[in-house]
Design an enzyme around this catalytic site. Structure first.
Site, mmCIF file in Angstrom:
data_model
loop_
_atom_site.group_PDB
_atom_site.id
_atom_site.type_symbol
_atom_site.label_atom_id
_atom_site.label_comp_id
_atom_site.label_asym_id
_atom_site.label_seq_id
_atom_site.Cartn_x
_atom_site.Cartn_y
_atom_site.Cartn_z
ATOM 1 C CB CYS A 140 -20.671 -4.722 19.998
ATOM 2 S SG CYS A 140 -19.625 -5.195 18.592
ATOM 3 C CG HIS A 220 -20.875 -10.004 17.393
ATOM 4 N ND1 HIS A 220 -20.270 -10.035 16.165
ATOM 5 C CD2 HIS A 220 -20.790 -8.715 17.802
ATOM 6 C CE1 HIS A 220 -19.843 -8.830 15.845
ATOM 7 N NE2 HIS A 220 -20.149 -8.005 16.815
HETATM 8 P P1 NAD Z 1 -20.809 3.862 10.582
HETATM 9 O O1 NAD Z 1 -19.938 3.828 9.393
HETATM 10 O O2 NAD Z 1 -22.134 3.156 10.540
HETATM 11 O O3 NAD Z 1 -21.099 5.363 11.008
HETATM 12 C C1 NAD Z 1 -20.110 6.337 11.050
HETATM 13 C C2 NAD Z 1 -20.708 7.640 10.582
HETATM 14 O O4 NAD Z 1 -19.737 8.662 10.708
HETATM 15 C C3 NAD Z 1 -21.136 7.594 9.111
HETATM 16 O O5 NAD Z 1 -22.393 8.215 9.003
HETATM 17 C C4 NAD Z 1 -20.038 8.410 8.407
HETATM 18 O O6 NAD Z 1 -20.536 9.079 7.255
HETATM 19 C C5 NAD Z 1 -19.692 9.412 9.490
HETATM 20 N N1 NAD Z 1 -18.365 10.029 9.370
HETATM 21 C C6 NAD Z 1 -17.292 9.615 8.658
HETATM 22 N N2 NAD Z 1 -16.252 10.471 8.833
HETATM 23 C C7 NAD Z 1 -16.691 11.445 9.665
HETATM 24 C C8 NAD Z 1 -16.117 12.614 10.211
HETATM 25 N N3 NAD Z 1 -14.867 12.955 9.941
HETATM 26 N N4 NAD Z 1 -16.873 13.389 11.016
HETATM 27 C C9 NAD Z 1 -18.159 13.051 11.318
HETATM 28 N N5 NAD Z 1 -18.769 11.959 10.815
HETATM 29 C C10 NAD Z 1 -18.039 11.159 9.999
HETATM 30 O O7 NAD Z 1 -19.926 3.318 11.787
HETATM 31 P P2 NAD Z 1 -20.449 2.678 13.128
HETATM 32 O O8 NAD Z 1 -20.719 1.237 12.903
HETATM 33 O O9 NAD Z 1 -21.532 3.521 13.708
HETATM 34 O O10 NAD Z 1 -19.133 2.743 14.011
HETATM 35 C C11 NAD Z 1 -18.761 3.905 14.700
HETATM 36 C C12 NAD Z 1 -17.815 3.523 15.809
HETATM 37 O O11 NAD Z 1 -18.508 2.637 16.689
HETATM 38 C C13 NAD Z 1 -16.548 2.781 15.391
HETATM 39 O O12 NAD Z 1 -15.513 3.079 16.288
HETATM 40 C C14 NAD Z 1 -16.952 1.324 15.558
HETATM 41 O O13 NAD Z 1 -15.857 0.476 15.740
HETATM 42 C C15 NAD Z 1 -17.790 1.423 16.819
HETATM 43 N N6 NAD Z 1 -18.745 0.333 16.992
HETATM 44 C C16 NAD Z 1 -19.454 -0.166 15.935
HETATM 45 C C17 NAD Z 1 -20.315 -1.227 16.151
HETATM 46 C C18 NAD Z 1 -21.087 -1.843 15.020
HETATM 47 O O14 NAD Z 1 -21.331 -3.035 15.046
HETATM 48 N N7 NAD Z 1 -21.514 -1.127 14.020
HETATM 49 C C19 NAD Z 1 -20.488 -1.758 17.415
HETATM 50 C C20 NAD Z 1 -19.812 -1.179 18.498
HETATM 51 C C21 NAD Z 1 -18.917 -0.136 18.273
#
Ligand code: NAD
Length: 340
Positions: A140, A220
């Protein structure tokens, strides 16, 4: 129709699934979940086919009364491209599975740049990922920085960029994250990883970033100083940035004094989950002293990467030009650049 699978249906995955479904040239094959929790319930309510991400846990879905369409490998096999929105590090573990199925995949910003063939921000390097197997839609913060850098570089040239990133401690649902009552230099060492991450998009950019973490969940906030190669008027910079579809230059009269007010407006405007897909730049903060540009921008961590994932699908499969994809994505989800 491009058949898109979503592996990981959390903060990012559920938003990307909704945005992909809104596109006239895409369909969601299904979403993979590890367990039957509230997000699985949302996926069912949204009518997405659910796939079990971990085979041994499949019975748990039946126990919760949730029908499963198959395992994650079935999802990958049925998809032309997969958006992997699993927690940081899991995307890298999944890479072998995508390669085995010869299915291109988009990983997210939590993964290391070394794992993928290329990193992506639509406005900056759309054409660089055509035909790639594994692409990383950057974080992000990096997305927010790259979107700002693109027009400034093109119009004025950038000698050096310095950014202080005041980052939310966690997303609203992350009850275990913090700090609760503190202000943390994070990391204490300088630069933070964000500058090098921007260099995965703009390798030759001179950029230093400093990070802090604060007890906030909404967005942020970036404090930006760019030394340009020329010295434009502040009004010209304001107009340049306002013309970008994914930058919202906040007019003073709106009285948006912070992230809370921005998210409130997004909710009032009918945005799903009060999402703010655009960078929000305070117009009054845009100041130029000689060649130094200063401004503040806010970035909604849960949603700014969502339109980027949609564009990355078209970029990897090479089904539309960058400007055309951005137009299509924006139109389909209602991203209008002014939260109206
Ligand atoms: P999150 O924890 O909200 O969601 C991840 C999901 O994946 C959860 O539902 C979890 O149960 C599931 N999961 C866990 N292990 C798994 C597997 N082996 N197979 C399939 N599903 C599985 O995380 P998020 O915030 O959505 O982040 C996901 C990615 O996006 C990360 O790389 C993070 O760095 C990136 N990201 C997050 C944000 C943020 O602010 N939340 C912003 C930009 C990028």
């Amino acid at each position: 129709m491009i058949r898109v699978g979503i592996n990981g249906y959390g903060t990012i995955g559920k938003r990307v699934a909704a945005a992909v479904r809104a596109q006239p040239d895409m369909e969601v094959v299904g979403v993979a979940k590890t367990r039957p929790n509230h997000e699985a319930a949302t996926a069912v309510a949204e009518g997405f086919d659910l796939y079990a991400a971990i085979e041994e846990r499949r019975p748990r879905f039946a126990e919760a009364g949730i029908k499963v369409a198959g395992g994650v490998e079935d999802l990958v096999a049925a998809s032309e491209i997969v958006v992997d929105a699993c927690p940081s590090g899991v995307g890298a573990e999944n890479a072998a599975m995508y390669r085995e199925h010869d299915t291109p995949a988009l990983l997210q910003g939590g993964e290391d740049a070394e794992v993928v063939d290329g990193s992506f921000v639509a406005r900056a390097n759309y054409d660089a990922v055509a035909g790639a197997d594994l692409v990383r839609v950057v974080s992000c913060n990096t997305t927010g920085l790259a979107r700002l850098i693109a027009p400034l570089r093109e119009a004025y040239g950038i000698e050096k960029l310095r950014a202080t990133l005041v980052r939310r401690g966690g997303d609203p649902a992350q009850s275990s994250r913090g700090p609760i009552n503190d202000i943390l230099p994070d990391p204490v060492a300088i630069p933070s990883h964000h500058g090098p991450d921007v260099n995965t998009i703009y390798p030759d950019l001179d950029i230093d970033t400093l990070g802090l973490k604060v007890p906030a969940t909404l967005m942020h906030t970036h404090s930006i100083n760019v030394t340009l190669e020329s010295s434009p008027e502040a009004d010209a910079v304001r107009d340049l940035l306002a013309a970008e579809s994914r930058l919202f230059v906040i007019p003073k009269w709106l009285g948006l004094d912070g992230a809370g007010a921005i998210r409130e407006l997004a909710g009032d405007a009918g945005r799903p989950r009060a999402d703010v897909w655009e960078n929000c730049i305070w117009g009054e903060s845009i100041t130029v002293e000689d060649r130094d540009l200063y401004l503040f921008q806010a970035v909604h961590q849960e949603s700014d990467v969502v339109p980027e994932n949609v564009d990355a699908v078209r970029a990897v499969l090479d089904t539309a030009s960058g400007p055309e994809s951005v137009r299509r994505t924006n139109r389909a989800i209602g991203l209008d650049g002014d939260l109206g």
